[in-house]
Design an enzyme around this catalytic site. Structure first.
Site, PDB file in Angstrom:
ATOM      1  N   ASP A  33     -12.478  -3.979  -2.627  1.00  0.00           N
ATOM      2  CA  ASP A  33     -11.216  -4.833  -2.328  1.00  0.00           C
ATOM      3  C   ASP A  33     -11.328  -5.907  -3.299  1.00  0.00           C
ATOM      4  OD1 ASP A  33      -9.962  -6.341   0.672  1.00  0.00           O
ATOM      5  OD2 ASP A  33      -9.946  -7.521  -1.318  1.00  0.00           O
ATOM      6  N   ASP A  59     -10.196  -3.375  -7.976  1.00  0.00           N
ATOM      7  CA  ASP A  59      -8.656  -3.544  -8.002  1.00  0.00           C
ATOM      8  C   ASP A  59      -8.159  -1.845  -7.770  1.00  0.00           C
ATOM      9  OD1 ASP A  59      -5.828  -3.470  -8.425  1.00  0.00           O
ATOM     10  OD2 ASP A  59      -6.089  -4.815 -10.008  1.00  0.00           O
ATOM     11  N   ILE A  60      -7.611  -1.728  -6.871  1.00  0.00           N
ATOM     12  CA  ILE A  60      -7.031  -0.249  -6.684  1.00  0.00           C
ATOM     13  C   ILE A  60      -6.077   0.277  -7.637  1.00  0.00           C
ATOM     14  CG2 ILE A  60      -7.688   0.213  -4.421  1.00  0.00           C
ATOM     15  CD1 ILE A  60      -4.412  -0.317  -3.782  1.00  0.00           C
ATOM     16  N   THR A 123       3.302   1.575   7.640  1.00  0.00           N
ATOM     17  CA  THR A 123       3.837   0.640   8.611  1.00  0.00           C
ATOM     18  C   THR A 123       5.185   0.889   9.235  1.00  0.00           C
ATOM     19  OG1 THR A 123       5.124  -1.421   8.411  1.00  0.00           O
ATOM     20  CG2 THR A 123       4.918  -0.480   6.508  1.00  0.00           C
ATOM     21  N   ASP A 124       5.365   0.377  10.427  1.00  0.00           N
ATOM     22  CA  ASP A 124       6.808   0.864  10.741  1.00  0.00           C
ATOM     23  C   ASP A 124       8.031   0.461  10.088  1.00  0.00           C
ATOM     24  OD1 ASP A 124       6.524  -1.697  11.822  1.00  0.00           O
ATOM     25  OD2 ASP A 124       6.957  -1.379  13.583  1.00  0.00           O
ATOM     26  N   GLU A 125       7.936  -0.662   9.330  1.00  0.00           N
ATOM     27  CA  GLU A 125       8.942  -1.162   8.603  1.00  0.00           C
ATOM     28  C   GLU A 125       9.659  -0.324   7.486  1.00  0.00           C
ATOM     29  OE1 GLU A 125       8.178  -5.346   7.491  1.00  0.00           O
ATOM     30  OE2 GLU A 125       6.506  -5.349   8.745  1.00  0.00           O
ATOM     31  N   TYR A 150       8.706  -5.260   0.407  1.00  0.00           N
ATOM     32  CA  TYR A 150       7.263  -4.709   0.977  1.00  0.00           C
ATOM     33  C   TYR A 150       7.528  -3.390   1.672  1.00  0.00           C
ATOM     34  CZ  TYR A 150       3.986  -4.131   4.686  1.00  0.00           C
ATOM     35  OH  TYR A 150       2.843  -3.605   5.750  1.00  0.00           O
ATOM     36  N   LYS A 154       5.963   0.235   0.667  1.00  0.00           N
ATOM     37  CA  LYS A 154       4.911   1.024   1.646  1.00  0.00           C
ATOM     38  C   LYS A 154       5.692   2.420   1.807  1.00  0.00           C
ATOM     39  CE  LYS A 154       1.945   0.132   3.433  1.00  0.00           C
ATOM     40  NZ  LYS A 154       0.465   0.161   3.202  1.00  0.00           N
ATOM     41  N   ASN A 179       3.828  -4.206  14.402  1.00  0.00           N
ATOM     42  CA  ASN A 179       3.005  -5.618  13.871  1.00  0.00           C
ATOM     43  C   ASN A 179       1.631  -5.620  14.535  1.00  0.00           C
ATOM     44  OD1 ASN A 179       5.889  -5.689  13.094  1.00  0.00           O
ATOM     45  ND2 ASN A 179       5.266  -7.872  12.816  1.00  0.00           N
ATOM     46  N   PRO A 192      -1.024 -15.744  13.843  1.00  0.00           N
ATOM     47  CA  PRO A 192      -1.913 -16.744  13.601  1.00  0.00           C
ATOM     48  C   PRO A 192      -1.339 -18.091  13.053  1.00  0.00           C
ATOM     49  CG  PRO A 192      -2.080 -15.194  12.216  1.00  0.00           C
ATOM     50  CD  PRO A 192      -1.076 -14.589  12.953  1.00  0.00           C
TER      51      PRO A 192
HETATM   52  P1  NAD Z   1      -3.923  -8.246   4.668  1.00  0.00           P
HETATM   53  O1  NAD Z   1      -2.709  -8.683   3.689  1.00  0.00           O
HETATM   54  O2  NAD Z   1      -4.564  -8.999   5.467  1.00  0.00           O
HETATM   55  O3  NAD Z   1      -5.358  -7.481   3.657  1.00  0.00           O
HETATM   56  C1  NAD Z   1      -4.863  -6.495   2.735  1.00  0.00           C
HETATM   57  C2  NAD Z   1      -6.210  -6.616   1.746  1.00  0.00           C
HETATM   58  O4  NAD Z   1      -5.942  -5.798   0.624  1.00  0.00           O
HETATM   59  C3  NAD Z   1      -7.066  -7.984   1.264  1.00  0.00           C
HETATM   60  O5  NAD Z   1      -8.025  -7.945   1.697  1.00  0.00           O
HETATM   61  C4  NAD Z   1      -6.666  -7.827  -0.121  1.00  0.00           C
HETATM   62  O6  NAD Z   1      -7.657  -8.675  -1.093  1.00  0.00           O
HETATM   63  C5  NAD Z   1      -6.725  -6.530  -0.573  1.00  0.00           C
HETATM   64  N1  NAD Z   1      -6.020  -6.244  -1.785  1.00  0.00           N
HETATM   65  C6  NAD Z   1      -4.824  -6.379  -2.146  1.00  0.00           C
HETATM   66  N2  NAD Z   1      -4.343  -5.998  -3.309  1.00  0.00           N
HETATM   67  C7  NAD Z   1      -5.573  -5.424  -3.678  1.00  0.00           C
HETATM   68  C8  NAD Z   1      -5.810  -4.494  -5.010  1.00  0.00           C
HETATM   69  N3  NAD Z   1      -5.103  -4.382  -5.740  1.00  0.00           N
HETATM   70  N4  NAD Z   1      -7.046  -3.852  -5.024  1.00  0.00           N
HETATM   71  C9  NAD Z   1      -7.941  -3.906  -3.836  1.00  0.00           C
HETATM   72  N5  NAD Z   1      -7.861  -4.707  -2.773  1.00  0.00           N
HETATM   73  C10 NAD Z   1      -6.492  -5.387  -2.670  1.00  0.00           C
HETATM   74  O7  NAD Z   1      -3.362  -6.796   5.111  1.00  0.00           O
HETATM   75  P2  NAD Z   1      -3.279  -6.255   6.549  1.00  0.00           P
HETATM   76  O8  NAD Z   1      -2.398  -6.911   7.520  1.00  0.00           O
HETATM   77  O9  NAD Z   1      -4.806  -6.160   6.984  1.00  0.00           O
HETATM   78  O10 NAD Z   1      -2.834  -4.875   6.239  1.00  0.00           O
HETATM   79  C11 NAD Z   1      -3.563  -3.806   6.028  1.00  0.00           C
HETATM   80  C12 NAD Z   1      -2.779  -2.490   5.828  1.00  0.00           C
HETATM   81  O11 NAD Z   1      -2.059  -2.142   7.095  1.00  0.00           O
HETATM   82  C13 NAD Z   1      -1.802  -2.522   4.744  1.00  0.00           C
HETATM   83  O12 NAD Z   1      -1.589  -1.249   3.960  1.00  0.00           O
HETATM   84  C14 NAD Z   1      -0.435  -2.741   5.584  1.00  0.00           C
HETATM   85  O13 NAD Z   1       0.650  -2.381   5.033  1.00  0.00           O
HETATM   86  C15 NAD Z   1      -0.538  -1.853   6.726  1.00  0.00           C
HETATM   87  N6  NAD Z   1      -0.284  -2.587   8.058  1.00  0.00           N
HETATM   88  C16 NAD Z   1      -0.129  -3.830   8.495  1.00  0.00           C
HETATM   89  C17 NAD Z   1       0.373  -4.195   9.568  1.00  0.00           C
HETATM   90  C18 NAD Z   1       0.258  -5.612  10.180  1.00  0.00           C
HETATM   91  O14 NAD Z   1       0.849  -6.215  11.072  1.00  0.00           O
HETATM   92  N7  NAD Z   1      -0.441  -6.524   9.190  1.00  0.00           N
HETATM   93  C19 NAD Z   1       1.200  -3.408  10.487  1.00  0.00           C
HETATM   94  C20 NAD Z   1       1.069  -1.979  10.054  1.00  0.00           C
HETATM   95  C21 NAD Z   1       0.544  -1.324   8.842  1.00  0.00           C
HETATM   96  P1  TYD Z   2       5.365 -11.616  10.161  1.00  0.00           P
HETATM   97  O1  TYD Z   2       4.103 -12.045  10.834  1.00  0.00           O
HETATM   98  O2  TYD Z   2       5.748 -12.254   8.710  1.00  0.00           O
HETATM   99  O3  TYD Z   2       5.608 -10.068   9.883  1.00  0.00           O
HETATM  100  P2  TYD Z   2       6.725  -9.069   9.542  1.00  0.00           P
HETATM  101  O4  TYD Z   2       7.859  -9.883   8.812  1.00  0.00           O
HETATM  102  O5  TYD Z   2       6.103  -8.069   8.987  1.00  0.00           O
HETATM  103  O6  TYD Z   2       7.465  -8.524  10.897  1.00  0.00           O
HETATM  104  O7  TYD Z   2       6.728 -11.915  11.015  1.00  0.00           O
HETATM  105  C1  TYD Z   2       6.691 -11.559  12.246  1.00  0.00           C
HETATM  106  C2  TYD Z   2       8.107 -12.137  12.898  1.00  0.00           C
HETATM  107  O8  TYD Z   2       8.015 -13.482  13.021  1.00  0.00           O
HETATM  108  C3  TYD Z   2       9.234 -11.817  11.997  1.00  0.00           C
HETATM  109  O9  TYD Z   2      10.467 -11.381  12.814  1.00  0.00           O
HETATM  110  C4  TYD Z   2       9.368 -13.154  11.220  1.00  0.00           C
HETATM  111  C5  TYD Z   2       9.230 -14.164  12.185  1.00  0.00           C
HETATM  112  N1  TYD Z   2       8.427 -15.255  11.601  1.00  0.00           N
HETATM  113  C6  TYD Z   2       8.725 -16.665  12.234  1.00  0.00           C
HETATM  114  O10 TYD Z   2       9.526 -16.567  13.131  1.00  0.00           O
HETATM  115  N2  TYD Z   2       8.203 -17.869  11.739  1.00  0.00           N
HETATM  116  C7  TYD Z   2       7.078 -17.820  11.066  1.00  0.00           C
HETATM  117  O11 TYD Z   2       6.564 -18.694  10.483  1.00  0.00           O
HETATM  118  C8  TYD Z   2       6.854 -16.451  10.426  1.00  0.00           C
HETATM  119  C9  TYD Z   2       5.499 -16.438   9.321  1.00  0.00           C
HETATM  120  C10 TYD Z   2       7.308 -15.259  10.833  1.00  0.00           C
END
Ligand code: NAD
Ligand code: TYD
Length: 332
Positions: A33, A59-60, A123-125, A150, A154, A179, A192
């Site tokens: 990471d 770094d990846i 992701t579903d996005e 983003y 992906k 999400n 959060p």
């Molecule tokens: P996050 O942003 O919390 O964590 C990403 C991690 O990747 C961090 O620890 C960061 O330091 C590391 N990173 C970033 N760039 C890097 C690099 N160049 N080399 C090595 N490490 C690097 O993300 P997350 O929410 O834990 O998401 C993890 C994965 O799941 C992602 O691929 C995201 O697209 C996917 N995902 C996330 C969600 C969600 O709701 N958070 C949903 C579906 C899929």
């Molecule tokens: P987010 O956690 O950024 O995830 P994503 O955009 O990948 O779905 O946002 C989730 C939803 O919440 C999205 O509809 C944007 C909205 N949002 C707010 O309404 N207020 C906020 O402060 C943030 C960060 C997001």
């Protein structure tokens, strides 16, 4: 088995590592990471001395460092990414570099060192957005139609993963998940941010009219889905993963959290400027993973939400040091 987890200091990766080492204590995990703003080794504090876990800062997109670590492992579970849509609007190029080029560099290394399994966490996005008040859901046959930088990055990474399977015979699987929410999520993200704002005496910032729908899934349900796909799915297969059976919009999520914290709704919500290109609704049909592998969410949304709010209440020492920095991106 020796597994390389990329992005294991992030939200989902760190939860996944805890989950995996508990379920598979004989396996070995290397967490690779870069520790960007989203990487927090504090999330892994309790296992830092576990002999089956090690951390490498790297770094990846650095092919040499990637080759070195990939040469030591049997399998890769790839989480590392730039993951925040709002940041991809402010600074899109890093998304292309990390999410697309970084994934390709990992695939090249997987090819070079004969990696047995490569699981790509997506992701579903990638599917775009659905209309409000419809029954339509994303599934494994849905065409890609990403909107944010983003989501587009992906989507590209998913295509590369499939291309390396089809062209070079790499053993890959993909999950396209909705999400996530749960412990150790950076306070930049909606769930959060909302909880920690309320715990700090601030308001929930609701974008636009708040009638945006996300398919919320607890991070441990996601970890279990990845485990099942990684261990049991056919090579080259894709699974959609989501948690909801009924739409709940952002405003309704905020109302639930406000109620759980015993706050007054009228004093706790602030509507703020909407995100450009904001996707209206995500909803995932998780029939395939349920039928093929027997996966389903462990608890319903309300129960997971209550546990999550409690975790942030009890773990201020984790999120408090991150809060000021995470709010600073919203000033931009
Ligand atoms: P996050 O942003 O919390 O964590 C990403 C991690 O990747 C961090 O620890 C960061 O330091 C590391 N990173 C970033 N760039 C890097 C690099 N160049 N080399 C090595 N490490 C690097 O993300 P997350 O929410 O834990 O998401 C993890 C994965 O799941 C992602 O691929 C995201 O697209 C996917 N995902 C996330 C969600 C969600 O709701 N958070 C949903 C579906 C899929
Ligand atoms: P987010 O956690 O950024 O995830 P994503 O955009 O990948 O779905 O946002 C989730 C939803 O919440 C999205 O509809 C944007 C909205 N949002 C707010 O309404 N207020 C906020 O402060 C943030 C960060 C997001």
């Amino acid at each position: 088995m020796k597994i390389l987890v990329t992005g294991g200091a992030g939200f989902i990766g760190s939860n996944f590592i805890h989950y995996w080492l508990e379920k598979h204590p004989d396996d070995e995990i290397i967490n690779f990471d870069l520790l960007t703003y989203a990487g927090h080794l504090e999330s892994l504090e309790s296992i830092k001395d576990n002999p089956h876990y090690s951390f490498i800062k790297g770094d990846i997109t650095d092919a040499k460092a990637v080759d070195e670590v990939v040469s030591k492992v049997d399998a890769i579970i790839h989480f590392a990414a730039e993951s925040h849509v709002d940041r991809s609007i402010l600074d899109p190029l890093i998304f292309t570099k990390t999410n697309i080029i970084g994934t390709q560099i990992l695939l090249e290394a997987a090819k070079k060192f004969g990696i047995k399994k490569f699981h790509h966490v997506s992701t579903d996005e990638v599917f775009g957005a659905l209309p409000l008040d419809s029954d339509t859901k994303f599934n494994e046959e849905t065409s890609y139609n990403p909107h944010s930088p983003y989501a587009a990055s992906k989507a590209s990474s998913d295509h590369l993963v499939r291309a390396y399977h089809d062209t070079f015979g790499i053993s890959v699987t993909i999950t396209n998940c909705s999400n996530n929410f749960g412990p150790y999520q950076d306070p930049e993200k909606f769930m959060p941010r909302m909880i920690t704002n309320l715990l700090s005496g601030q308001k929930v910032k609701v974008y636009g009219d708040g009638k945006y729908v996300r398919d919320w899934l607890h991070v441990l349900d996601h970890a279990r889905a990845i485990e099942m796909v990684f261990l049991n799915a056919a090579q080259g297969s894709t699974y959609c993963v989501g948690g909801m059976t009924k739409d709940v919009n952002n405003l309704e999520v905020a109302q639930k959290v406000i109620k759980l914290l015993g706050k007054s709704e009228s004093e706790s919500i602030e509507f703020v400027t909407d995100r450009p290109g904001h996707d209206r609704r995500y909803a995932v049909d998780w029939t395939k993973i349920n039928k093929d592998l027997g996966w389903e969410p462990q608890y319903d949304f309300d129960s997971w939400l209550e546990k999550t709010v409690k975790w942030y209440q009890e773990n201020e020492s984790w999120w408090k040091p991150l809060k000021e920095k995470s709010e600073s991106i919203y000033k931009k």
